[in-house]
Write a protein that holds these residues in place. Structure first.
Motif, PDB file in Angstrom:
ATOM      1  N   SER A  78       0.835  -1.203   0.000  1.00  0.00           N
ATOM      2  CA  SER A  78       0.000   0.000   0.000  1.00  0.00           C
ATOM      3  C   SER A  78       0.869   1.252   0.000  1.00  0.00           C
ATOM      4  O   SER A  78       1.787   1.374   0.809  1.00  0.00           O
ATOM      5  N   CYS A  79       0.581   2.147  -0.919  1.00  0.00           N
ATOM      6  CA  CYS A  79       1.240   3.456  -0.954  1.00  0.00           C
ATOM      7  C   CYS A  79       0.473   4.316  -1.934  1.00  0.00           C
ATOM      8  O   CYS A  79      -0.400   3.829  -2.654  1.00  0.00           O
ATOM      9  N   GLU A  80       0.790   5.583  -1.940  1.00  0.00           N
ATOM     10  CA  GLU A  80       0.038   6.520  -2.774  1.00  0.00           C
ATOM     11  C   GLU A  80       0.088   6.126  -4.258  1.00  0.00           C
ATOM     12  O   GLU A  80      -0.908   6.214  -4.965  1.00  0.00           O
ATOM     13  N   LEU A  81       1.237   5.631  -4.712  1.00  0.00           N
ATOM     14  CA  LEU A  81       1.375   5.286  -6.132  1.00  0.00           C
ATOM     15  C   LEU A  81       0.528   4.074  -6.526  1.00  0.00           C
ATOM     16  O   LEU A  81       0.289   3.833  -7.704  1.00  0.00           O
ATOM     17  N   ASN A  82       0.103   3.275  -5.516  1.00  0.00           N
ATOM     18  CA  ASN A  82      -0.674   2.053  -5.800  1.00  0.00           C
ATOM     19  C   ASN A  82      -2.128   2.195  -5.355  1.00  0.00           C
ATOM     20  O   ASN A  82      -2.828   1.207  -5.193  1.00  0.00           O
ATOM     21  N   ARG A  83      -2.556   3.437  -5.139  1.00  0.00           N
ATOM     22  CA  ARG A  83      -3.836   3.670  -4.483  1.00  0.00           C
ATOM     23  C   ARG A  83      -5.013   3.088  -5.267  1.00  0.00           C
ATOM     24  O   ARG A  83      -5.898   2.473  -4.679  1.00  0.00           O
ATOM     25  N   ARG A  84      -5.035   3.218  -6.598  1.00  0.00           N
ATOM     26  CA  ARG A  84      -6.210   2.788  -7.371  1.00  0.00           C
ATOM     27  C   ARG A  84      -6.319   1.275  -7.477  1.00  0.00           C
ATOM     28  O   ARG A  84      -7.396   0.721  -7.334  1.00  0.00           O
ATOM     29  N   TYR A  85      -5.237   0.581  -7.739  1.00  0.00           N
ATOM     30  CA  TYR A  85      -5.324  -0.890  -7.852  1.00  0.00           C
ATOM     31  C   TYR A  85      -5.214  -1.549  -6.489  1.00  0.00           C
ATOM     32  O   TYR A  85      -5.669  -2.672  -6.300  1.00  0.00           O
ATOM     33  N   GLY A  86      -4.611  -0.877  -5.535  1.00  0.00           N
ATOM     34  CA  GLY A  86      -4.601  -1.371  -4.164  1.00  0.00           C
ATOM     35  C   GLY A  86      -3.345  -2.136  -3.822  1.00  0.00           C
ATOM     36  O   GLY A  86      -2.611  -2.600  -4.698  1.00  0.00           O
ATOM     37  N   GLY A  87      -3.097  -2.282  -2.517  1.00  0.00           N
ATOM     38  CA  GLY A  87      -1.852  -2.890  -2.055  1.00  0.00           C
ATOM     39  C   GLY A  87      -2.027  -4.192  -1.302  1.00  0.00           C
ATOM     40  O   GLY A  87      -1.034  -4.776  -0.851  1.00  0.00           O
ATOM     41  N   ASN A  88      -3.257  -4.688  -1.164  1.00  0.00           N
ATOM     42  CA  ASN A  88      -3.450  -5.933  -0.410  1.00  0.00           C
ATOM     43  C   ASN A  88      -3.255  -7.166  -1.282  1.00  0.00           C
ATOM     44  O   ASN A  88      -3.427  -7.128  -2.498  1.00  0.00           O
ATOM     45  N   THR A  89      -2.903  -8.273  -0.611  1.00  0.00           N
ATOM     46  CA  THR A  89      -2.632  -9.506  -1.353  1.00  0.00           C
ATOM     47  C   THR A  89      -3.902 -10.348  -1.502  1.00  0.00           C
ATOM     48  O   THR A  89      -4.939 -10.079  -0.894  1.00  0.00           O
ATOM     49  N   ALA A  90      -3.769 -11.421  -2.272  1.00  0.00           N
ATOM     50  CA  ALA A  90      -4.861 -12.168  -2.898  1.00  0.00           C
ATOM     51  C   ALA A  90      -6.061 -12.483  -2.008  1.00  0.00           C
ATOM     52  O   ALA A  90      -5.940 -13.209  -1.013  1.00  0.00           O
ATOM     53  N   CYS A  91      -7.210 -11.967  -2.384  1.00  0.00           N
ATOM     54  CA  CYS A  91      -8.482 -12.344  -1.770  1.00  0.00           C
ATOM     55  C   CYS A  91      -9.620 -11.875  -2.680  1.00  0.00           C
ATOM     56  O   CYS A  91      -9.730 -10.676  -2.964  1.00  0.00           O
ATOM     57  N   VAL A  92     -10.421 -12.829  -3.146  1.00  0.00           N
ATOM     58  CA  VAL A  92     -11.544 -12.534  -4.046  1.00  0.00           C
ATOM     59  C   VAL A  92     -12.778 -13.217  -3.477  1.00  0.00           C
ATOM     60  O   VAL A  92     -12.712 -14.393  -3.106  1.00  0.00           O
ATOM     61  N   ALA A  93     -13.900 -12.510  -3.405  1.00  0.00           N
ATOM     62  CA  ALA A  93     -15.130 -13.091  -2.857  1.00  0.00           C
ATOM     63  C   ALA A  93     -16.159 -13.303  -3.958  1.00  0.00           C
ATOM     64  O   ALA A  93     -16.377 -12.418  -4.789  1.00  0.00           O
ATOM     65  N   LEU A  94     -16.771 -14.499  -3.970  1.00  0.00           N
ATOM     66  CA  LEU A  94     -17.873 -14.803  -4.890  1.00  0.00           C
ATOM     67  C   LEU A  94     -19.143 -14.845  -4.052  1.00  0.00           C
ATOM     68  O   LEU A  94     -19.227 -15.620  -3.090  1.00  0.00           O
ATOM     69  N   GLU A  95     -20.112 -14.018  -4.403  1.00  0.00           N
ATOM     70  CA  GLU A  95     -21.300 -13.895  -3.544  1.00  0.00           C
ATOM     71  C   GLU A  95     -22.591 -13.884  -4.352  1.00  0.00           C
ATOM     72  O   GLU A  95     -22.686 -13.232  -5.396  1.00  0.00           O
ATOM     73  N   ILE A  96     -23.561 -14.610  -3.795  1.00  0.00           N
ATOM     74  CA  ILE A  96     -24.933 -14.603  -4.309  1.00  0.00           C
ATOM     75  C   ILE A  96     -25.829 -14.374  -3.093  1.00  0.00           C
ATOM     76  O   ILE A  96     -25.648 -15.053  -2.077  1.00  0.00           O
ATOM     77  N   PRO A  97     -26.784 -13.437  -3.171  1.00  0.00           N
ATOM     78  CA  PRO A  97     -27.671 -13.237  -2.025  1.00  0.00           C
ATOM     79  C   PRO A  97     -28.347 -14.556  -1.627  1.00  0.00           C
ATOM     80  O   PRO A  97     -28.818 -15.301  -2.487  1.00  0.00           O
ATOM     81  N   GLY A  98     -28.346 -14.861  -0.359  1.00  0.00           N
ATOM     82  CA  GLY A  98     -29.004 -16.074   0.129  1.00  0.00           C
ATOM     83  C   GLY A  98     -28.105 -17.302   0.171  1.00  0.00           C
ATOM     84  O   GLY A  98     -28.492 -18.334   0.709  1.00  0.00           O
ATOM     85  N   SER A  99     -26.888 -17.225  -0.420  1.00  0.00           N
ATOM     86  CA  SER A  99     -25.948 -18.353  -0.370  1.00  0.00           C
ATOM     87  C   SER A  99     -24.730 -17.953   0.452  1.00  0.00           C
ATOM     88  O   SER A  99     -24.375 -16.770   0.523  1.00  0.00           O
ATOM     89  N   GLU A 100     -24.074 -18.940   1.044  1.00  0.00           N
ATOM     90  CA  GLU A 100     -22.841 -18.647   1.785  1.00  0.00           C
ATOM     91  C   GLU A 100     -21.738 -18.251   0.801  1.00  0.00           C
ATOM     92  O   GLU A 100     -21.576 -18.905  -0.231  1.00  0.00           O
ATOM     93  N   PRO A 101     -20.988 -17.192   1.083  1.00  0.00           N
ATOM     94  CA  PRO A 101     -19.961 -16.748   0.138  1.00  0.00           C
ATOM     95  C   PRO A 101     -18.814 -17.753  -0.012  1.00  0.00           C
ATOM     96  O   PRO A 101     -18.536 -18.527   0.904  1.00  0.00           O
ATOM     97  N   VAL A 102     -18.193 -17.705  -1.187  1.00  0.00           N
ATOM     98  CA  VAL A 102     -17.005 -18.509  -1.457  1.00  0.00           C
ATOM     99  C   VAL A 102     -15.850 -17.533  -1.632  1.00  0.00           C
ATOM    100  O   VAL A 102     -15.923 -16.620  -2.468  1.00  0.00           O
ATOM    101  N   VAL A 103     -14.795 -17.707  -0.831  1.00  0.00           N
ATOM    102  CA  VAL A 103     -13.668 -16.789  -0.855  1.00  0.00           C
ATOM    103  C   VAL A 103     -12.478 -17.501  -1.484  1.00  0.00           C
ATOM    104  O   VAL A 103     -12.162 -18.635  -1.120  1.00  0.00           O
ATOM    105  N   LEU A 104     -11.834 -16.822  -2.432  1.00  0.00           N
ATOM    106  CA  LEU A 104     -10.653 -17.378  -3.079  1.00  0.00           C
ATOM    107  C   LEU A 104      -9.424 -16.751  -2.429  1.00  0.00           C
ATOM    108  O   LEU A 104      -9.195 -15.547  -2.562  1.00  0.00           O
TER     109      LEU A 104
END
Ligand SMILES: [Zn+2]
Ligand SMILES: [Zn+2]
Length: 284
Positions: free
Chosen positions: A15-41
């Protein structure tokens, strides 16, 4: 179905000002449908921000698919607030690690002196499932796990959820010579609505770091073309790539995608949600 990117970096948070738009955190993606338990990658440092979107009252339920145990894919677990509540449940799936079950591998790195809190001391119920390359169900999603070329035992996943197919190949060592693609990778990505793929290096960087377990943006495009995916998300951005570098990489990738016939390319960014409506689901 919503695909939300909470962490898109490879290797280390940056994380730093130069990376502000794409972000500085490492891999985590959430798949979500209302009413179902989320699946996190993956459970990288972006997991903390996914946790902020979830109930903190002990009703949290989710399934996490972990590709492998490198820091950038697991470090967020102790910082996911909703997991640390009485009654919360998180099921974590991943490959065995050189003689260790998934639970043993997590216990190895989450203990003093490396970290003050052990897995068993988190209040919620975290259940580890060591899986081999296989097909299985988690909540309402169908999952396919296959070993992909990287450094150490590493899965890629394909998730079918609400009629939408998402392939997640976050870390992918491309061949040092030639442009062959592992059968497992093509199987996971085959015709997917969205392929989230390692795009860590430019061609010049790959020449210097060819054994580091990753691939070029062009190789990600090559996989997308050969697998016939509908949309490619460039992912696992190198921590040294500032926003303006990723803008340039994306611009070039879109020109190349046109030449190859890859319908759409995006660059994964922290806070970006890709939504699939009823029409997308209906085509399957
Ligand atoms: Zn990684
Ligand atoms: Zn890795």
């Amino acid at each position: 179905m919503n695909v939300s990117f909470h962490g898109v970096r490879g290797s280390t948070p940056c994380s730093c000002e130069l990376n502000r738009r794409y972000g500085g955190n490492t891999a985590c993606v959430a798949l979500e449908i209302p009413g179902s338990e989320p699946v996190v990658l993956d459970l990288g440092t972006g997991l903390r921000f996914f946790g902020e979107t979830q109930p903190h009252d002990g009703s949290f339920r989710a399934h996490a698919l972990v590709t492998h145990l490198h820091w950038d894919h697991v470090q967020g677990l102790p910082f996911c607030v909703p997991v640390n509540r009485e009654g919360a449940q998180l099921d974590v799936y991943g490959p065995p690690q050189e003689g260790l079950t998934l639970a043993e591998a997590f216990e190895e790195f989450m203990r003093p002196p490396y970290f003050p809190v052990r897995i068993g001391e988190l209040i919620g119920d975290i259940r580890f499932h060591t899986v081999d390359d296989s097909d299985f169900a988690v909540g309402d999603a169908k999952v396919r796990a296959r070993y992909v070329p990287h450094v150490g035992p590493t899965f890629g996943y394909r998730v079918e959820f609400g009629g939408v197919s998402v392939a997640y190949i976050s870390d992918h060592q491309q061949p040092l010579e030639g442009d062959s693609i592992a059968d497992e990778v093509l199987e996971l990505a085959d015709g997917a609505d969205l392929l989230i793929h390692d795009a860590q290096f430019t061609d010049e960087e790959f020449r210097l770091k060819s054994h580091w377990g990753h691939c070029t943006v062009d190789y990600a495009l090559h996989v997308a073309r050969e697998a016939g995916v509908r949309r490619l998300a460039l992912f696992h951005h190198d921590p040294s790539h500032a926003d303006r570098d990723i803008d340039r990489i994306l611009e070039r990738a879109r020109v190349r995608a046109d030449e190859l016939g890859v319908p759409e390319v995006i660059a994964a960014a922290e806070g970006l949600t890709v939504s699939f409506g009823v029409e997308a689901a209906a085509t399957h």
